[in-house]
Design an enzyme around this catalytic site. Structure first.
Site, PDB file in Angstrom:
ATOM      1  N   HIS A 106      45.560  47.705  38.542  1.00 16.25           N
ATOM      2  CA  HIS A 106      46.447  46.338  37.427  1.00 16.25           C
ATOM      3  C   HIS A 106      46.775  46.789  36.783  1.00 16.25           C
ATOM      4  O   HIS A 106      47.494  45.721  35.818  1.00 16.25           O
ATOM      5  CB  HIS A 106      45.387  45.371  37.279  1.00 16.25           C
ATOM      6  CG  HIS A 106      44.384  44.897  37.070  1.00 16.25           C
ATOM      7  ND1 HIS A 106      42.924  45.505  36.871  1.00 16.25           N
ATOM      8  CD2 HIS A 106      44.103  45.064  35.424  1.00 16.25           C
ATOM      9  CE1 HIS A 106      41.808  45.309  35.780  1.00 16.25           C
ATOM     10  NE2 HIS A 106      42.726  44.652  35.341  1.00 16.25           N
ATOM     11  N   ASP A 227      40.893  49.723  42.423  1.00 11.84           N
ATOM     12  CA  ASP A 227      41.888  49.615  41.608  1.00 11.84           C
ATOM     13  C   ASP A 227      42.140  50.434  40.207  1.00 11.84           C
ATOM     14  O   ASP A 227      41.494  50.605  39.004  1.00 11.84           O
ATOM     15  CB  ASP A 227      41.030  48.281  40.816  1.00 11.84           C
ATOM     16  CG  ASP A 227      41.769  47.936  39.671  1.00 11.84           C
ATOM     17  OD1 ASP A 227      42.762  47.764  39.395  1.00 11.84           O
ATOM     18  OD2 ASP A 227      41.594  46.604  39.618  1.00 11.84           O
ATOM     19  N   SER A 642      39.108  46.864  31.035  1.00  6.65           N
ATOM     20  CA  SER A 642      39.608  46.652  32.614  1.00  6.65           C
ATOM     21  C   SER A 642      40.372  48.764  32.175  1.00  6.65           C
ATOM     22  O   SER A 642      41.388  48.747  31.571  1.00  6.65           O
ATOM     23  CB  SER A 642      41.190  46.186  32.808  1.00  6.65           C
ATOM     24  OG  SER A 642      40.609  45.231  33.038  1.00  6.65           O
TER      25      SER A 642
END
Ligand code: ARG
Ligand code: GLU
Length: 706
Positions: A106, A227, A642
Site C-alpha cells: 500500500h 502487504d 507502514s
C-alpha cells in the site's frame, strides 16, 4: 510503580484540608487505573533513537541482544542506516548490500499504479524485474535516509536561528534538514537526511495478495495480507544522491537487515524502527472529549454518506468499481480507524481518567504560581479554538469531498495568482482532480455534502452568496442539479479564461475561498497544536515532568524516526476469545472466493496449495505443512509506521509492519498494553511469494538469509 502512586496520595492526605479529602478518596479509587494508564508500561512508547541507551536495559530484559550504539550512532554504521522514510508517509528498509528495499504494497501502490497501463497492469498482475535493466524508475518517488539527529534546544535558546541551523545542515548534494519540536516546544531536534530520487520498482505481488482482504479486512485480525513491495535505490558512482540516469548504480547502504527465517514465537522480542506520524498521548480531557464526542462522530457520519454513495455505484458497474477503488479505500481507511478509536477510548474511559488525573494535578499545582493557572488557561483556550478547528475539519469532510469543486478551487487559485491556464496546465489539473471520475457519483456526493455543510456549520461561516443561491433555487438539490448542468469544467477542454471565470463551479469555489483561507489558521496536526493552545502545553509538559515522576515520557509521534519495542503476542479479543499471534495460508484458503473481489486469490496460489508446493518455506502446524502469513506484536505504532522493519533481538528482520488491529487504534491517544497490537507480514511469507509466485527467487541471492 503503583505503590509510589498510592504513597504519594496518602502523604498528600496528611497535609491537605479535610474538605477535599473526599475528592482525594475518589482519586485513590482510580489510582490503579491511572497508574497503569499514565506510566509508560513495557510496550508503550515511541522512543527517540539517539536516546535509546535509556531504554536498553529494559529492552534487554525482553530479549534484545544488541547495544544502544547498534541501534543508533552518528558516527558508526548502525541499524538506523538500514531504515528510511519511503515517499512522504511510509517507512522502508534495506535488505541487501545493493540498495534493495522493502516496504508495503500500500506504500508502493501509487508508484505501481503510475507505472501501469491497460497493457501492463502491474496492480492486478504484479511485477517482477528479471534483471536490473527491467527495474522501473518511478518519477517523483524519493526516499530519505537519516544521517544524524541532534538536540538543538540549547542552540536555539542561545539565539541561533532555526533557519540558519537548517541552512547550514542542508549543505551538500541531496541533503535535507529540518528542526522538529518535541514535547510541544520544550525541545528541538535537528534531523539531517540524504534524499535519493532515483528509485526503481523491483517487484510487487498482484493486488490479490498485496491487498488481499481489501477494505473488508483492513484494521482487522485475523489478517492474511501480503502487504509488501520492493524497490531499489540508485546513486551516482560515488554513492551520492543523483537524478535518474542510466549511469546510476545501485546504492550501497551502510547497513542492511539480515533476514531471519527462523520464525516467530509468542513472547519473542520485537523492535520496530520507523517514522510514526501523529499521536497525542499527553493532551487533556478536553482534547480527547473533542475527538470522541465532536470530531470523530462528524467525520464518521459524513464519510459514511460518501462511502454509501460510492459503494452503491460500484456495485452496479465493474468499471466504476475499479475507477473508485483507490478513492474508496482512502476514505474508508480513516473512517474505519476513527470508529475503532472512539470505541477504544470509550471502553478505556480515557476522558474520565484524564479528568481525574487533572484534578490531582490541580492539587499539586495549586501552590505554584507558574502552574496553578494552567488547566484553566488550557480549558479556556480549547473553548475558544474549537469552533474554528471544527469548521476546518467540517470543511475538509464536506466541501473537500466534492471532486469537481476541488478542480474549480484549483482553477480559481491559478487564475488569482495570474497563472496562464494553457491547455497543458489544464490537463494537469484535470488529471489530478478528475481522475477516474464519474459525474453521477460526484453530483450525488455534492448534494449531500453541501446540505450537511449548511446544517452543521454555524450560519455565520456559510458564504452569503451560497445561502442566497440555494434560497433562489428553492433547495440544495436543485442548486446542485443546476450547478452540474451548467458547469463546463467536466466536459469541455480546454476552457477559455472567460469560461473559467464565468463557470458556476468556479464561482462557488470563489464564494468558499475566504472560509477556506480562514481555515488556514487552524491547519495544525491536531487541535492541541493550534498555537493558542499549544503554548500552554509547553508549560504543562514541564509541570507534568516535575509532578508525575514515575511516568516515562516520550515525545508524541511527528514523522521523525522512532524505536518501539515489545513482544510477539496474541490478545484476548473479547471475553474468553483469544486471538493467536500467527495466521497461515490455511486462513487465506478459507477466505478464498472467486466471487468476492477482496478474497479472490491468484490461481497459482490455489495450485500451490493443492500440491503443497511450498519449497523450503513451509512450517508445521497441527502436524500439517503450511505457510506463515501475518503475526501480531505489542509494539506501539501509528500511521507512518507502514513498511517499518520488525526486528528480532539479534537485529534481524522477521517481518514488515503494515497495520494495527481495529480495537487498538486508540493507541494514538491512549495505549492499552492488554489490547494494542500491531500487525506485520511474516518475512517468510514475503520470501515465499517472491520465490514461488513471483518467480523472482534470484533476488534471494543478494539477501543475507539466516
Ligand atoms: N490500515 C492500514 C493503514 O492505515 C492499511 C491501509 C491500506 N489498506 C486498505 N485496505 N485501505 O495505512
Ligand atoms: N497502515 C498504517 C500506515 O500506513 C499503519 C497502521 C497504523 O496506523 O498503525 O502507516
Amino acid at each position: 510503580m503503583y505503590h509510589f502512586f498510592i504513597a504519594k496520595k496518602l502523604y498528600l492526605r496528611t497535609i491537605i484540608p479535610k474538605n477535599i479529602q473526599a475528592m482525594i478518596k475518589r482519586l485513590i479509587l482510580c489510582a490503579v487505573a491511572c497508574a497503569t494508564m499514565f506510566t509508560a508500561t513495557a510496550d508503550e512508547g515511541m522512543w527517540l533513537p539517539s536516546l535509546i541507551k535509556e531504554r536498553v536495559k529494559e529492552m534487554r530484559k525482553k530479549g534484545f541482544k544488541l547495544k544502544a550504539q547498534d541501534v543508533y550512532s552518528d558516527t558508526k554504521p548502525s541499524l538506523k542506516d538500514a531504515v528510511m522514510q519511503f515517499g512522504g508517509g511510509c517507512t522502508g528498509e534495506f535488505i541487501s548490500p545493493e540498495g534493495l528495499l522493502l516496504t508495503n504494497h500500500h506504500c508502493g501502490y501509487a508508484s505501481i499504479q503510475k507505472l501501469s497501463s491497460v497493457e501492463h497492469d502491474y496492480l492486478t498482475d504484479g511485477y517482477w524485474a528479471k534483471s536490473r535493466s527491467e527495474e522501473l524508475h518511478v518519477p517523483g518517488l524519493t526516499i530519505s535516509l537519516l544521517e544524524r539527529m541532534e538536540d538543538v534546544t540549547d542552540r536555539i535558546a542561545a539565539g541561533e536561528s532555526k533557519a540558519d541551523i537548517i541552512a547550514k545542515a542542508s549543505e551538500g548534494k541531496g541533503r535535507r534538514a529540518s528542526i522538529e519540536s518535541m514535547y510541544y516546544g520544550n525541545q528541538f531536534y535537528l534531523f539531517v537526511y540524504r534524499v535519493y530520487s532515483d528509485i526503481r520498482l523491483v517487484g510487487a505481488p498482484p493486488s490479490s495478495i498485496g491487498k488481499f482482504g481489501g477494505d473488508t479486512d483492513n484494521w482487522i485480525w485475523p489478517r492474511h495480507t501480503g502487504d509488501f513491495s520492493m524497490f531499489r535505490v540508485y546513486a551516482d558512482a560515488n554513492n551520492e544522491p543523483a537524478e535518474y540516469s542510466d549511469e546510476n548504480v545501485p546504492y550501497r547502504p551502510k547497513r542492511f537487515f539480515p533476514i531471519s527465517t527462523k520464525g516467530v514465537n509468542e513472547g519473542d522480542f520485537t523492535m520496530i524502527y520507523g517514522f510514526p506520524g501523529n499521536t497525542q498521548e499527553y493532551v487533556t480531557a478536553d482534547a480527547v472529549d473533542y475527538v470522541v464526542n465532536i470530531s470523530n462522530p462528524m467525520k464518521i457520519a459524513l464519510r459514511t454518506i460518501r462511502l454509501d454513495i460510492i459503494s452503491e455505484a460500484q456495485s452496479k458497474d465493474v468499471a466504476t468499481r475499479i475507477a473508485y477503488a483507490a478513492k474508496h479505500a482512502n476514505i474508508a481507511n480513516a473512517w474505519k480507524k476513527w470508529q475503532g478509536e472512539s470505541l477504544g477510548i470509550e471502553r478505556l474511559g480515557t476522558v474520565e481518567k484524564k479528568r481525574a488525573y487533572e484534578s490531582e494535578f490541580a492539587l499539586w499545582a495549586a501552590g505554584k504560581p507558574q502552574y496553578a493557572h494552567l488547566l484553566d488557561s488550557m480549558h479556556a483556550a480549547y473553548e475558544k479554538a474549537i469552533p474554528g478547528y471544527f469548521a476546518r475539519e467540517l470543511f475538509n469532510e464536506t466541501i473537500s469531498g466534492i471532486e469537481a469543486l476541488n478542480f474549480a478551487f484549483w482553477l480559481n487559485t491559478q487564475q488569482t495568482r495570474g497563472t496562464k491556464l494553457t491547455a497543458d496546465i489544464q490537463v494537469k489539473g484535470r488529471n489530478r482532480y478528475l481522475n477516474d471520475y464519474r459525474v453521477e457519483i460526484d453530483k450525488a456526493i455534492a448534494k449531500r455534502m453541501i446540505a450537511e455543510f449548511i446544517t452543521r456549520m454555524p450560519a455565520a461561516n456559510v458564504p452569503t452568496q451560497l445561502t442566497a443561491a440555494i434560497n433562489e433555487k428553492g433547495s440544495v438539490e436543485q442548486f446542485v442539479e443546476e450547478l452540474y448542468n451548467n458547469t463546463l469544467l467536466i466536459n469541455k477542454y480546454p476552457l477559455t479564461t472567460e469560461e473559467i471565470t464565468a463557470d458556476p463551479m468556479v464561482q462557488l469555489a470563489a464564494w468558499l475561498t475566504p472560509l477556506a483561507k480562514s481555515n488556514g489558521a487552524y491547519a495544525y496536526r491536531n487541535l492541541s497544536n493550534v498555537p493558542s493552545i499549544e503554548k500552554w502545553y509547553k508549560e504543562y509538559m514541564q509541570a507534568l515532568r516535575e509532578w508525575d515522576k514515575e511516568r516515562a515520557f516520550y515525545p508524541d509521534a511527528n514523522f521523525t524516526l522512532r524505536v518501539s519495542y515489545g513482544t510477539v503476542t496474541g490478545y484476548e479479543n473479547v471475553d474468553g476469545e483469544y486471538h493467536t499471534h500467527l495466521t497461515t495460508l490455511d486462513g487465506i484458503m478459507a477466505k478464498d472466493n472467486p466471487e468476492i473481489y477482496d478474497y479472490n486469490i491468484p490461481q497459482v496460489l490455489r495450485d500451490i496449495y493443492k500440491n503443497k508446493d511450498y519449497g523450503k518455506w513451509s512450517i508445521e502446524k497441527y502436524g500439517k505443512s503450511t505457510i506463515p502469513v501475518c503475526f501480531l506484536a505489542s509494539n506501539h505504532t501509528s500511521g507512518g509506521n507502514s513498511g517499518s522493519p520488525v526486528i528480532n533481538g539479534k537485529g534481524e528482520l522477521i517481518g514488515l509492519n503494515f497495520d494495527r488491529t481495529w480495537r487498538s487504534t486508540m493507541s494514538d491517544i491512549e495505549f492499552d498494553p492488554t489490547i494494542c497490537r500491531n500487525i506485520s507480514v511474516d518475512i517468510r511469507f514475503v520470501l515465499f511469494v517472491l520465490d514461488r509466485i513471483g518467480g523472482a527467487g534470484y533476488l534471494l541471492d543478494e539477501m543475507d538469509i539466516k
